[in-house]
Design an enzyme around this catalytic site. Sequence first.
Site, PDB file in Angstrom:
ATOM      1  N   HIS A 105       0.822  -1.202   0.000  1.00  0.00           N
ATOM      2  CA  HIS A 105       0.000   0.000   0.000  1.00  0.00           C
ATOM      3  C   HIS A 105       0.865   1.265   0.000  1.00  0.00           C
ATOM      4  O   HIS A 105       1.211   1.823   1.050  1.00  0.00           O
ATOM      5  CB  HIS A 105      -0.926  -0.011   1.217  1.00  0.00           C
ATOM      6  CG  HIS A 105      -2.087   0.921   1.113  1.00  0.00           C
ATOM      7  ND1 HIS A 105      -3.206   0.652   0.358  1.00  0.00           N
ATOM      8  CD2 HIS A 105      -2.321   2.135   1.677  1.00  0.00           C
ATOM      9  CE1 HIS A 105      -4.076   1.636   0.457  1.00  0.00           C
ATOM     10  NE2 HIS A 105      -3.549   2.567   1.251  1.00  0.00           N
TER      11      HIS A 105
ATOM     12  N   GLU B 248      -1.627   2.384  -5.448  1.00  0.00           N
ATOM     13  CA  GLU B 248      -2.071   3.497  -6.291  1.00  0.00           C
ATOM     14  C   GLU B 248      -0.884   4.205  -6.935  1.00  0.00           C
ATOM     15  O   GLU B 248      -0.363   5.185  -6.375  1.00  0.00           O
ATOM     16  CB  GLU B 248      -2.913   4.499  -5.489  1.00  0.00           C
ATOM     17  CG  GLU B 248      -4.305   4.006  -5.153  1.00  0.00           C
ATOM     18  CD  GLU B 248      -5.187   5.095  -4.542  1.00  0.00           C
ATOM     19  OE1 GLU B 248      -4.642   6.152  -4.150  1.00  0.00           O
ATOM     20  OE2 GLU B 248      -6.413   4.881  -4.466  1.00  0.00           O
TER      21      GLU B 248
ATOM     22  N   GLU C  71     -10.319  -0.983  -3.884  1.00  0.00           N
ATOM     23  CA  GLU C  71     -10.610   0.121  -2.974  1.00  0.00           C
ATOM     24  C   GLU C  71     -11.648   1.045  -3.582  1.00  0.00           C
ATOM     25  O   GLU C  71     -11.492   1.466  -4.731  1.00  0.00           O
ATOM     26  CB  GLU C  71      -9.328   0.909  -2.669  1.00  0.00           C
ATOM     27  CG  GLU C  71      -9.535   2.128  -1.768  1.00  0.00           C
ATOM     28  CD  GLU C  71      -8.224   2.848  -1.473  1.00  0.00           C
ATOM     29  OE1 GLU C  71      -7.192   2.149  -1.298  1.00  0.00           O
ATOM     30  OE2 GLU C  71      -8.214   4.089  -1.425  1.00  0.00           O
TER      31      GLU C  71
ATOM     32  N   ASP D 144     -11.892  10.424  11.263  1.00  0.00           N
ATOM     33  CA  ASP D 144     -12.883  11.454  10.945  1.00  0.00           C
ATOM     34  C   ASP D 144     -12.911  11.693   9.434  1.00  0.00           C
ATOM     35  O   ASP D 144     -12.493  12.741   8.944  1.00  0.00           O
ATOM     36  CB  ASP D 144     -12.547  12.745  11.703  1.00  0.00           C
ATOM     37  CG  ASP D 144     -13.619  13.821  11.502  1.00  0.00           C
ATOM     38  OD1 ASP D 144     -14.754  13.465  11.118  1.00  0.00           O
ATOM     39  OD2 ASP D 144     -13.309  15.005  11.731  1.00  0.00           O
TER      40      ASP D 144
END
Length: 325
Positions: A128, A163, A251, A291
Amino acid sequence: MESSLLSICFVTLICSIDLATSKDAAVETVSKHGYLSVDGPNLVNQFGEKVQLKGMALYWSIWKPQYWNAETVAAIHDTCHSNVVRASMGVDTFDGGYLTDPDGQTQLVETVIEAAIENDIYVIVDWHEEHAEDHLEEAKAFFAAISKKYGGYPHIMYETFNEPLDVSWSEDLKPYHEEIIKTIRVNDPNNVIIVGTPTWSQRVDLAAEDPITDQKNIMYTLHFYAGSHRQWLRDLAQGAIDKGLPIFITEYGTDNVDPNAVVDEAESRLWWDWLDENNLSYANWAICDVDEASAALIADTPTDQVCQDDYLTLSGQLVVNQNKS
């Protein structure tokens, strides 16, 4: 007679539904489907039947390690109604990623793998980061070790590069993936390998123009965040699928790329409809309590309450319901 004809019509209608897109993912487990492989653009099971994986990605291992445990993985299967978990191992960071703590990060990954095996679900082992082309040797060492230890299990899938940024597919990414694939295949000749595509794993069209050849069971990564990536990306991906490219959504988020955004339920449903129509597999970002609108859990969710109704965010509620359908 009329009643009999109605019964026949009803049975015919039910049989015409693609059951792969209408079942609770929690019951579509490894013991049912076995080793997976790639047939044209499709992911198929040990019987050659189309199969769809639906599940959850763990948040970066370096920032939410408290969810990288057997209890959470069990909940991902049982309560999140998933048949796949993505182990998103942080690599290149200042907070203790694989490059600075290979043993610690590998242990977290192995904990998730073993829990996935115990819970009869598939697991995506994810390198990742966004600069993997700069860390080829480290990635090879990691995937060599993982494939040697777990390559004999049908549960394992490998994601070689999360990515990539705006780099060349043919000149940079394809050669990188080919090196990692060769490393894995020494130990694991058959399990599915998923390779990242340019521009944060969106440009599957570039991979469709120059796919990896002379290898089997290779899939290509597509990522989206529903509020930002809309019909234009579905159209681009559909073009790649129509050319025969096998795609896996390792994802996706229900919001947009701004982590403080709100959930876009309408666009998320358009994406789910398109994914199911194409029988594509997908893992939601993410099992965490940060959050961010894409987080599945509310703040301070304990591991023994993962995906319980009272601890799900709006995104988590939508995703768990989708995994059931």
